[in-house]
Design a protein around this motif. Structure first.
Motif, short mmCIF file in Angstrom:
data_model
loop_
_atom_site.label_atom_id
_atom_site.label_comp_id
_atom_site.label_asym_id
_atom_site.label_seq_id
_atom_site.Cartn_x
_atom_site.Cartn_y
_atom_site.Cartn_z
N ALA A 6 0.82 -1.20 0.00
CA ALA A 6 0.00 0.00 0.00
C ALA A 6 0.86 1.26 0.00
O ALA A 6 0.55 2.24 -0.69
N VAL A 7 1.95 1.23 0.75
CA VAL A 7 2.85 2.38 0.80
C VAL A 7 3.53 2.58 -0.56
O VAL A 7 3.62 3.71 -1.07
N THR A 12 3.99 5.65 -5.49
CA THR A 12 4.01 5.63 -6.95
C THR A 12 2.97 6.60 -7.51
O THR A 12 3.25 7.33 -8.46
N VAL A 13 1.79 6.61 -6.92
CA VAL A 13 0.76 7.55 -7.38
C VAL A 13 1.21 8.98 -7.15
O VAL A 13 1.05 9.84 -8.03
N VAL A 14 1.80 9.26 -6.01
CA VAL A 14 2.29 10.61 -5.73
C VAL A 14 3.38 11.00 -6.72
O VAL A 14 3.35 12.09 -7.30
N GLY A 47 6.57 7.50 -14.92
CA GLY A 47 5.69 6.76 -14.01
C GLY A 47 5.07 5.55 -14.69
O GLY A 47 4.98 4.47 -14.10
N VAL A 48 4.63 5.72 -15.93
CA VAL A 48 4.05 4.60 -16.68
C VAL A 48 5.10 3.52 -16.91
O VAL A 48 4.83 2.33 -16.74
N VAL A 49 6.32 3.93 -17.27
CA VAL A 49 7.39 2.96 -17.48
C VAL A 49 7.71 2.23 -16.18
O VAL A 49 7.90 1.01 -16.17
N TRP A 55 5.37 -3.90 -12.10
CA TRP A 55 4.17 -4.69 -11.84
C TRP A 55 3.67 -5.47 -13.03
O TRP A 55 3.15 -6.57 -12.88
N VAL A 56 3.77 -4.95 -14.22
CA VAL A 56 3.19 -5.63 -15.37
C VAL A 56 4.18 -6.60 -16.01
O VAL A 56 3.82 -7.74 -16.34
N ARG A 57 5.43 -6.21 -16.16
CA ARG A 57 6.43 -7.04 -16.82
C ARG A 57 6.62 -8.40 -16.15
O ARG A 57 6.72 -9.41 -16.85
N PRO A 58 6.65 -8.48 -14.82
CA PRO A 58 6.87 -9.80 -14.20
C PRO A 58 5.69 -10.77 -14.33
O PRO A 58 5.84 -11.94 -14.04
#
Length: 75
Positions: A6-7, A12-14, A47-49, A55-58
């Motif tokens: 969560a942290v 990441t969002v910030v 941020g997108v990269v 999260w997406v690549r693995p």
């Protein structure tokens, strides 16, 4: 989702959304709208990269094994 996840998600969002937006606003109010737009685009893009890399690549996004699609199946 545990507390550490969560942290990391909140940071990441910030870093990917809020900070580039604030930088864009700040530079635009100082009279540098092109710099603000460039900072926003660079920050958002990085941020997108980062999200893709962490999260997406693995993820193992493959179909089930043993299922093949023959070329003459008529579909």
């Amino acid at each position: 989702m545990n507390n550490q996840d969560a942290v990391v998600l909140a940071l990441t969002v910030v870093a990917a959304i809020i900070l580039p937006g604030l930088a864009n606003w700040g530079f635009s109010t100082l009279g540098y709208p092109w710099v603000g737009s460039a900072v926003w685009a660079l920050g958002y893009g990085l941020g997108v990269v980062f999200i893709w890399y962490e999260w997406v690549r693995p993820l193992d996004i493959t179909g089930p094994e043993g299922v093949s699609r023959s070329e003459d199946s008529g579909e």
